[in-house]
Enzyme design. Structure first.
Site, PDB file in Angstrom:
ATOM      1  N   LYS A  10       0.873  -1.175   0.000  1.00  9.62           N
ATOM      2  CA  LYS A  10       0.000   0.000   0.000  1.00  9.62           C
ATOM      3  C   LYS A  10       0.910   1.224   0.000  1.00  9.62           C
ATOM      4  CE  LYS A  10      -3.686   2.678   1.038  1.00  9.62           C
ATOM      5  NZ  LYS A  10      -4.397   2.484   2.303  1.00  9.62           N
ATOM      6  N   SER A  17       1.241   5.612  -1.441  1.00  9.16           N
ATOM      7  CA  SER A  17       0.495   6.783  -1.877  1.00  9.16           C
ATOM      8  C   SER A  17       0.419   6.803  -3.401  1.00  9.16           C
ATOM      9  CB  SER A  17       1.177   8.052  -1.384  1.00  9.16           C
ATOM     10  OG  SER A  17       0.572   9.188  -1.973  1.00  9.16           O
ATOM     11  N   THR A  34      -0.041  11.985  -1.645  1.00  8.57           N
ATOM     12  CA  THR A  34      -1.103  12.747  -2.298  1.00  8.57           C
ATOM     13  C   THR A  34      -1.355  14.044  -1.543  1.00  8.57           C
ATOM     14  OG1 THR A  34      -2.145  10.749  -3.154  1.00  8.57           O
ATOM     15  CG2 THR A  34      -3.519  12.708  -2.996  1.00  8.57           C
ATOM     16  N   ALA A  35      -1.310  13.979  -0.221  1.00  8.95           N
ATOM     17  CA  ALA A  35      -1.520  15.183   0.583  1.00  8.95           C
ATOM     18  C   ALA A  35      -0.531  16.278   0.175  1.00  8.95           C
ATOM     19  CB  ALA A  35      -1.368  14.851   2.068  1.00  8.95           C
ATOM     20  N   HIS A  73      -5.475  11.181   7.732  1.00  7.71           N
ATOM     21  CA  HIS A  73      -6.026  10.125   8.578  1.00  7.71           C
ATOM     22  C   HIS A  73      -7.006  10.684   9.618  1.00  7.71           C
ATOM     23  CE1 HIS A  73      -3.304   7.636   6.465  1.00  7.71           C
ATOM     24  NE2 HIS A  73      -2.248   7.798   7.226  1.00  7.71           N
TER      25      HIS A  73
END
Length: 283
Positions: free
Chosen positions: A55, A57, A115-116, A159
């Site tokens: 997993k 980004s 992504t942030a 989150h």
């Protein structure tokens, strides 16, 4: 089969069934739990002792697409679930949401391959006159205390911070997810599941989707597993986290999902934030 994902509730909820041998025919998993900032770099590392599935980004995809393929399920993509940009309230701050406050200031971010971070940089290019002063990378759980304590001027959070930032006395500058959705009409691509291209990718997608569907059909089955990795998070916060980040896009990325990924990485490449990619490699 070696897999790496974060201990966050959405990931443990999604993979609970597969990890606990509840998916018929699926191979046993050797799990490494790590923050997504770590898995981003694991995927890009050279060497032979690599994970089969990770997993990461979506922002890290351009560095790994030659070796890993995007699996169209299991990840985090949606609406109303984007990162937030926060600052501490001060007596002189009559408008905490004024983005001009950030001009020349120091901002803490959880990763420069997230992504942030891409959303923040794309937003800042449009909204912060003179640009940001300095970027500091720190673990996401340390960002809100750093903003509260005046160690940085603002923080980019992800989150469960969406639900808990008021308890730190912080104010919202902007919801970058809302900005992205208004600007593009597309959902927000946050976390991607990738698998090594040498593997049977269709089969991995089938097993991953089956684990998602099992989680939805038996929501209580994963409770102990989720909470054991939830870093002392309250159960109600963990539940809200899952409800926000595990959604129909988790079962099937779909055309809107692929369009969102292409838009994010295309815009970021135009700004020089990521390498350009061959969009055909997304499918």
């Amino acid at each position: 089969m070696k897999i790496a994902f974060s201990p966050c509730p959405n990931d443990t909820f999604v993979f609970h069934a597969w990890v606990h041998h509840l998916i018929p025919g699926a191979p046993r998993l050797d799990v490494s739990y790590a923050d997504i900032n770590i898995t981003n770099y694991w995927a890009a590392e050279s060497g032979t002792n690599k994970h089969d599935i990770l997993k990461i980004s979506y922002a890290a995809l351009p560095w790994v697409l030659d070796e890993y393929a995007l699996i169209p399920c299991g990840g985090a993509l949606g609406r109303g679930c984007g990162p937030l940009l926060l600052r501490a309230g001060t007596p002189s701050a009559s408008d905490p949401a004024d983005p001009a406050f950030l001009s020349g200031r120091t901002v803490a971010v959880p990763s420069e391959r997230s992504t942030a971070y891409l959303l923040f940089r794309l937003w800042a290019a449009q909204n912060v006159p003179g640009g940001i002063g300095k970027i500091i990378v720190m673990p996401f759980e340390k960002i809100m205390p750093a903003v509260r304590d005046g160690k940085v001027d603002a923080g980019l959070v992800i989150h469960e911070a969406r639900f808990t930032y008021p308890s730190y006395g912080l104010n919202l500058i902007t919801d970058l997810g809302s900005w992205w959705e208004t600007d593009t009409g597309l959902p927000i691509p946050l976390g991607a599941i990738i698998a090594h291209r040498s593997l049977q990718l269709d089969q991995i997608a089938t097993w991953t989707r089956a684990s998602v569907e099992y989680a939805w059909a038996h929501p209580e089955a994963s409770r102990d597993y989720v909470m054991s990795h939830a870093q002392e998070m309250e159960e109600a916060v963990a539940k809200a986290h899952i409800e926000l980040y595990v959604n129909p896009f988790t079962a099937n990325l779909g055309e809107d999902g692929y369009a969102a990924v292409a838009a994010l990485l295309g815009r970021a490449a135009d700004e020089g934030l990521v390498p350009e990619i061959d969009l055909a490699k997304l499918r």
